[in-house]
Structure formats: structure tokens, C-alpha cells
Design a protein around this motif. Structure first.
Motif, PDB file in Angstrom:
ATOM      1  N   ILE A 195       0.848  -1.326   0.061  1.00 47.11           N
ATOM      2  CA  ILE A 195      -0.017  -0.034   0.103  1.00 47.11           C
ATOM      3  C   ILE A 195       0.786   1.267  -0.047  1.00 47.11           C
ATOM      4  CG2 ILE A 195      -0.191   0.198   2.457  1.00 47.11           C
ATOM      5  CD1 ILE A 195      -2.940   0.939  -0.118  1.00 47.11           C
ATOM      6  N   ALA A 196       2.007   1.313   0.808  1.00 46.61           N
ATOM      7  CA  ALA A 196       3.064   2.544   0.730  1.00 46.61           C
ATOM      8  C   ALA A 196       3.353   2.719  -0.508  1.00 46.61           C
ATOM      9  CB  ALA A 196       4.126   2.044   1.544  1.00 46.61           C
ATOM     10  N   VAL A 197       3.816   1.469  -1.360  1.00 48.03           N
ATOM     11  CA  VAL A 197       4.498   1.556  -2.633  1.00 48.03           C
ATOM     12  C   VAL A 197       3.392   2.161  -3.876  1.00 48.03           C
ATOM     13  CG1 VAL A 197       5.169   0.418  -4.631  1.00 48.03           C
ATOM     14  CG2 VAL A 197       6.286  -0.307  -2.545  1.00 48.03           C
ATOM     15  N   VAL A 198       2.324   1.838  -3.724  1.00 45.76           N
ATOM     16  CA  VAL A 198       1.136   2.607  -4.394  1.00 45.76           C
ATOM     17  C   VAL A 198       1.091   4.012  -4.238  1.00 45.76           C
ATOM     18  CG1 VAL A 198      -1.407   2.691  -4.924  1.00 45.76           C
ATOM     19  CG2 VAL A 198      -0.016   0.423  -4.491  1.00 45.76           C
ATOM     20  N   ILE A 199       1.293   4.380  -3.063  1.00 37.62           N
ATOM     21  CA  ILE A 199       1.075   5.854  -2.477  1.00 37.62           C
ATOM     22  C   ILE A 199       2.320   6.767  -3.241  1.00 37.62           C
ATOM     23  CG2 ILE A 199       0.973   7.607  -0.741  1.00 37.62           C
ATOM     24  CD1 ILE A 199      -1.525   5.936  -1.115  1.00 37.62           C
ATOM     25  N   PHE A 200       3.506   5.784  -3.019  1.00 36.27           N
ATOM     26  CA  PHE A 200       4.789   6.543  -3.358  1.00 36.27           C
ATOM     27  C   PHE A 200       4.946   6.707  -4.626  1.00 36.27           C
ATOM     28  CE2 PHE A 200       6.735   4.682   0.692  1.00 36.27           C
ATOM     29  CZ  PHE A 200       6.263   5.423   1.557  1.00 36.27           C
ATOM     30  N   VAL A 201       4.538   5.686  -5.605  1.00 28.63           N
ATOM     31  CA  VAL A 201       4.521   5.691  -7.036  1.00 28.63           C
ATOM     32  C   VAL A 201       3.558   6.850  -7.640  1.00 28.63           C
ATOM     33  CG1 VAL A 201       3.919   4.482  -9.192  1.00 28.63           C
ATOM     34  CG2 VAL A 201       5.328   3.277  -7.360  1.00 28.63           C
ATOM     35  N   VAL A 202       2.244   6.954  -6.889  1.00 26.46           N
ATOM     36  CA  VAL A 202       1.447   7.640  -7.380  1.00 26.46           C
ATOM     37  C   VAL A 202       1.886   9.279  -7.100  1.00 26.46           C
ATOM     38  CG1 VAL A 202      -1.062   8.701  -6.941  1.00 26.46           C
ATOM     39  CG2 VAL A 202      -0.631   6.439  -7.258  1.00 26.46           C
ATOM     40  N   ALA A 203       2.573   9.529  -5.939  1.00 32.43           N
ATOM     41  CA  ALA A 203       2.996  10.776  -5.772  1.00 32.43           C
ATOM     42  C   ALA A 203       4.328  11.203  -6.261  1.00 32.43           C
ATOM     43  CB  ALA A 203       3.415  10.712  -3.900  1.00 32.43           C
ATOM     44  N   GLY A 204       4.691   9.964  -7.189  1.00 31.97           N
ATOM     45  CA  GLY A 204       5.946  10.694  -7.875  1.00 31.97           C
ATOM     46  C   GLY A 204       7.276  10.519  -7.053  1.00 31.97           C
ATOM     47  N   LEU A 205       7.257  10.011  -5.917  1.00 36.35           N
ATOM     48  CA  LEU A 205       8.742   9.950  -5.068  1.00 36.35           C
ATOM     49  C   LEU A 205       9.755   9.056  -5.313  1.00 36.35           C
ATOM     50  CD1 LEU A 205       6.794  10.403  -1.659  1.00 36.35           C
ATOM     51  CD2 LEU A 205       7.812  12.140  -3.068  1.00 36.35           C
ATOM     52  N   VAL A 206       9.366   7.923  -6.463  1.00 43.12           N
ATOM     53  CA  VAL A 206      10.322   7.075  -6.558  1.00 43.12           C
ATOM     54  C   VAL A 206      11.087   7.021  -7.778  1.00 43.12           C
ATOM     55  CG1 VAL A 206      10.388   4.524  -7.257  1.00 43.12           C
ATOM     56  CG2 VAL A 206       8.301   5.394  -5.864  1.00 43.12           C
ATOM     57  N   SER A 207      12.586   6.912  -7.393  1.00 45.14           N
ATOM     58  CA  SER A 207      13.555   7.123  -8.461  1.00 45.14           C
ATOM     59  C   SER A 207      13.715   5.650  -9.400  1.00 45.14           C
ATOM     60  CB  SER A 207      14.592   7.695  -7.906  1.00 45.14           C
ATOM     61  OG  SER A 207      15.784   7.931  -8.940  1.00 45.14           O
ATOM     62  N   TRP A 208      13.395   5.303 -10.334  1.00 41.29           N
ATOM     63  CA  TRP A 208      13.253   3.975 -10.870  1.00 41.29           C
ATOM     64  C   TRP A 208      14.450   3.274 -11.149  1.00 41.29           C
ATOM     65  CZ3 TRP A 208       9.386   1.528  -9.818  1.00 41.29           C
ATOM     66  CH2 TRP A 208       8.057   2.086  -9.769  1.00 41.29           C
ATOM     67  N   GLN A 209      15.707   4.225 -11.670  1.00 38.21           N
ATOM     68  CA  GLN A 209      16.829   3.655 -12.132  1.00 38.21           C
ATOM     69  C   GLN A 209      17.518   3.238 -10.744  1.00 38.21           C
ATOM     70  OE1 GLN A 209      19.982   6.329 -13.279  1.00 38.21           O
ATOM     71  NE2 GLN A 209      20.750   4.606 -14.583  1.00 38.21           N
ATOM     72  N   GLU A 210      17.454   3.585  -9.605  1.00 41.14           N
ATOM     73  CA  GLU A 210      18.070   3.181  -8.310  1.00 41.14           C
ATOM     74  C   GLU A 210      17.150   2.052  -8.032  1.00 41.14           C
ATOM     75  OE1 GLU A 210      17.420   6.214  -9.228  1.00 41.14           O
ATOM     76  OE2 GLU A 210      19.517   7.439  -8.954  1.00 41.14           O
ATOM     77  N   THR A 211      15.734   2.372  -8.169  1.00 38.96           N
ATOM     78  CA  THR A 211      14.988   1.077  -7.688  1.00 38.96           C
ATOM     79  C   THR A 211      15.269  -0.231  -8.278  1.00 38.96           C
ATOM     80  OG1 THR A 211      13.218   2.550  -7.109  1.00 38.96           O
ATOM     81  CG2 THR A 211      12.345   0.366  -7.532  1.00 38.96           C
ATOM     82  N   PHE A 212      15.454  -0.134  -9.713  1.00 39.85           N
ATOM     83  CA  PHE A 212      15.849  -1.428 -10.304  1.00 39.85           C
ATOM     84  C   PHE A 212      17.065  -1.910  -9.928  1.00 39.85           C
ATOM     85  CE2 PHE A 212      18.150  -3.664 -13.888  1.00 39.85           C
ATOM     86  CZ  PHE A 212      17.029  -4.501 -14.153  1.00 39.85           C
ATOM     87  N   ILE A 213      18.217  -1.306  -9.806  1.00 47.14           N
ATOM     88  CA  ILE A 213      19.622  -1.843  -9.248  1.00 47.14           C
ATOM     89  C   ILE A 213      19.568  -2.526  -7.831  1.00 47.14           C
ATOM     90  CG2 ILE A 213      21.799  -1.300  -8.564  1.00 47.14           C
ATOM     91  CD1 ILE A 213      21.751   0.936 -10.664  1.00 47.14           C
ATOM     92  N   VAL A 214      18.802  -1.681  -6.872  1.00 49.41           N
ATOM     93  CA  VAL A 214      18.693  -2.171  -5.451  1.00 49.41           C
ATOM     94  C   VAL A 214      17.624  -3.325  -5.362  1.00 49.41           C
ATOM     95  CG1 VAL A 214      17.784  -1.510  -3.483  1.00 49.41           C
ATOM     96  CG2 VAL A 214      19.291   0.128  -4.571  1.00 49.41           C
ATOM     97  N   GLY A 215      16.656  -3.509  -6.199  1.00 46.70           N
ATOM     98  CA  GLY A 215      15.779  -4.400  -6.306  1.00 46.70           C
ATOM     99  C   GLY A 215      16.260  -5.813  -6.819  1.00 46.70           C
ATOM    100  N   VAL A 216      16.969  -5.759  -7.784  1.00 45.05           N
ATOM    101  CA  VAL A 216      17.615  -6.861  -8.326  1.00 45.05           C
ATOM    102  C   VAL A 216      18.394  -7.634  -7.347  1.00 45.05           C
ATOM    103  CG1 VAL A 216      19.142  -7.825 -10.108  1.00 45.05           C
ATOM    104  CG2 VAL A 216      17.130  -6.400 -10.791  1.00 45.05           C
ATOM    105  N   ALA A 217      19.298  -6.848  -6.769  1.00 51.59           N
ATOM    106  CA  ALA A 217      20.280  -7.116  -5.836  1.00 51.59           C
ATOM    107  C   ALA A 217      19.885  -7.778  -4.460  1.00 51.59           C
ATOM    108  CB  ALA A 217      21.267  -6.085  -5.499  1.00 51.59           C
ATOM    109  N   SER A 218      18.678  -7.258  -4.012  1.00 56.49           N
ATOM    110  CA  SER A 218      18.137  -7.620  -2.927  1.00 56.49           C
ATOM    111  C   SER A 218      17.483  -9.104  -2.879  1.00 56.49           C
ATOM    112  CB  SER A 218      16.796  -6.686  -2.560  1.00 56.49           C
ATOM    113  OG  SER A 218      15.603  -6.826  -3.335  1.00 56.49           O
ATOM    114  N   VAL A 219      17.046  -9.328  -3.966  1.00 59.37           N
ATOM    115  CA  VAL A 219      16.218 -10.453  -4.412  1.00 59.37           C
ATOM    116  C   VAL A 219      17.453 -11.617  -4.458  1.00 59.37           C
ATOM    117  CG1 VAL A 219      15.258 -12.019  -6.266  1.00 59.37           C
ATOM    118  CG2 VAL A 219      14.520  -9.686  -5.978  1.00 59.37           C
ATOM    119  N   ALA A 220      18.790 -11.210  -4.964  1.00 63.08           N
ATOM    120  CA  ALA A 220      19.884 -12.199  -4.890  1.00 63.08           C
ATOM    121  C   ALA A 220      20.071 -12.340  -3.289  1.00 63.08           C
ATOM    122  CB  ALA A 220      21.140 -11.461  -5.770  1.00 63.08           C
TER     123      ALA A 220
END
Length: 255
Positions: A195-220
Motif C-alpha cells: 500500500i505504501a508503494v502504491v502511494i509513493f508511485v502515485v506521488a512521484g517519489l520513486v527514482s526508478w533507475q536506483e529502484t531497479f539496481i537495488v531491487g535485483v540485488a535484494s532478491v539475490a
């Protein structure tokens, strides 16, 4: 993005996934790395929440059998978690970036102290929640839900240390069953973050380039956490997180 920045973000995601799978506290790594990469504090916080969501979803999926068997039992916890996560995320979106930056050292200090005191906090919560027949009273159960609401609001707003406080809330409502508590924790954490992610995305607070790098690494890192979790005591990882949290708290107070 410079290669060194990308490497820093990947390392933070890897560390976050690893420690979250074992003891929790991954936000210390990802949030601090994102701030170091140049993102404003609020954007770094929102980006961190989005980036680690896939790894948390994977953890929740691992407990799908326990969750399916206890859906009715966890229904109230789930609703409370969604409401609290929504409130906390909304508060973040209307908070001034400079004001949030001033709060960060105190939030990190709070989370670090929670990690350090976590065994006593959970033990105390279990004593409060039990009756002689080993089941929580109605009042204790209601108190546990109210506690969970507060945890969810904090989690939607910042999140570091949320898992530790949540364990205390769930110890009141769910008792001593480790797998039951852990499955409820993953469910509630996932709902809060979604629910927080939905709010953050709608509010335009997410930097997607950094999200992709951190996200892939966190899964690993989450996968490695399962591997190393069988070899390293959780207490060792917990104290590592406490040391990192203490160091980062000091850094943010000085800056």
C-alpha cells in the motif's frame, strides 16, 4: 549513473536482502546508500521501500501454506496493516523534505535501539499477551491490534526496525508459535509495503533507475540469506545490523 554509485546501490540491495532473510534491518543499508547516491531523503526512503518489495513478496510466498491455513485468523491483522501503512505513507508524502531529513537520525536511533532490545521486547510482549491457558485475552488481543496499527503507520512512514516491533505485536496476538508469527509478520509487512508503494508511485517519489539496481540485488541477497542463514546464527547477523545502525545514526547526526 557512475559505476561506483551503481556498485554501492547493488551492494546495499544485496546486504538488505541477506539480512532481511535472516534477522531484518535491510532498510539501514538501502536507505543510506540511496541518500549517499544523491537522492533527497524522502525520495530515498520511498525508493528503498519499492526496491525491497520483490524480495519481501518472495518471503511471503515461502509461507503460503501457513498463510492459506490461517487467512481468517490473520484477517484483522491484515486490515489493520493496510490502514496503518496507508496512513504512514500518506504522512510521508505531505512531509517537507528538510523536516524529514531532520527526523532521519532520530528514526535510525529508534530503530537501532529496537534491534538491540528486541529479545526483551518480544519476551515482554509474550508475557503481556498470555493467560494461564496460554491464549491471549480479549483485551490483550485488542491491544495487540492497536499496537500493530501503530507499527504499520511507522512502517508506511519509514520502516527501519518495523519487523522487530511487529514481532512484539504478534507475540501478543498469536502466542509462541514461531512459524505462525513469522508467516503473519511476512503477510503484514508485505501489505504495509504494497500500500505504501502504491502511494509513493502515485506521488512521484520513486527514482526508478536506483529502484531497479537495488531491487535485483535484494532478491539475490534474499536467496543468499537462506543459504547463509543455515550456517550463521541469527544473533550474529542481528548484532551486525545493530553496529551498522549505530554507525549510520552517528553519521546522520553529524551531517
Amino acid at each position: 549513473m557512475e559505476l561506483t554509485t551503481a556498485a554501492l546501490l547493488a551492494a546495499s540491495g544485496l546486504a538488505a536482502g541477506l539480512v532481511n532473510a535472516i534477522a531484518g534491518g535491510g532498510t539501514f543499508f538501502t536507505f543510506s546508500a540511496l541518500v549517499a547516491s544523491g537522492l533527497p531523503a524522502i525520495v530515498a526512503n520511498a525508493t528503498s521501500a519499492v526496491a525491497v518489495t520483490p524480495a519481501n513478496l518472495a518471503s511471503a510466498w515461502a509461507y503460503r501454506r501457513e498463510l492459506a491455513a490461517n487467512l481468517r485468523r490473520f484477517a484483522a491483522l491484515g486490515v489493520v496493516s493496510l490502514i496503518g501503512g496507508l496512513i504512514g505513507a500518506y504522512i510521508l508524502t505531505v512531509t517537507n523534505n528538510a523536516a524529514f531529513r531532520q527526523l532521519v537520525p532520530w528514526l535510525l536511533l529508534f530503530a537501532t535501539l529496537l534491534f538491540a532490545a528486541s529479545p526483551k521486547i518480544v519476551a515482554l510482549a509474550r508475557r503481556i499477551g498470555k493467560q494461564e491457558d496460554d491464549h491471549p485475552s480479549t483485551k490483550a488481543w485488542a491491544a495487540g491490534l492497536a499496537f500493530q496499527l501503530c507499527v504499520a503507520i511507522y512502517g508506511g512512514f519509514f520502516g527501519a526496525g518495523m519487523g522487530i516491533v511487529m514481532l512484539a505485536a504478534l507475540a501478543i496476538t498469536e502466542g509462541d508459535d514461531f512459524h505462525l508469527i513469522n508467516s503473519a509478520k511476512h503477510l503484514c509487512s508485505t501489505l504495509i509495503q504494497l500500500i505504501a508503494v502504491v502511494i509513493f508511485v502515485v506521488a512521484g517519489l520513486v527514482s526508478w533507475q536506483e529502484t531497479f539496481i537495488v531491487g535485483v540485488a535484494s532478491v539475490a541477497g534474499g536467496y543468499l540469506g537462506v543459504v547463509f542463514g543455515r550456517r550463521l546464527p541469527a544473533s550474529v547477523i542481528r548484532w551486525l545490523v545493530i553496529l551498522v545502525g549505530a554507525a549510520l545514526t552517528l553519521v546522520f547526526f553529524i551531517r
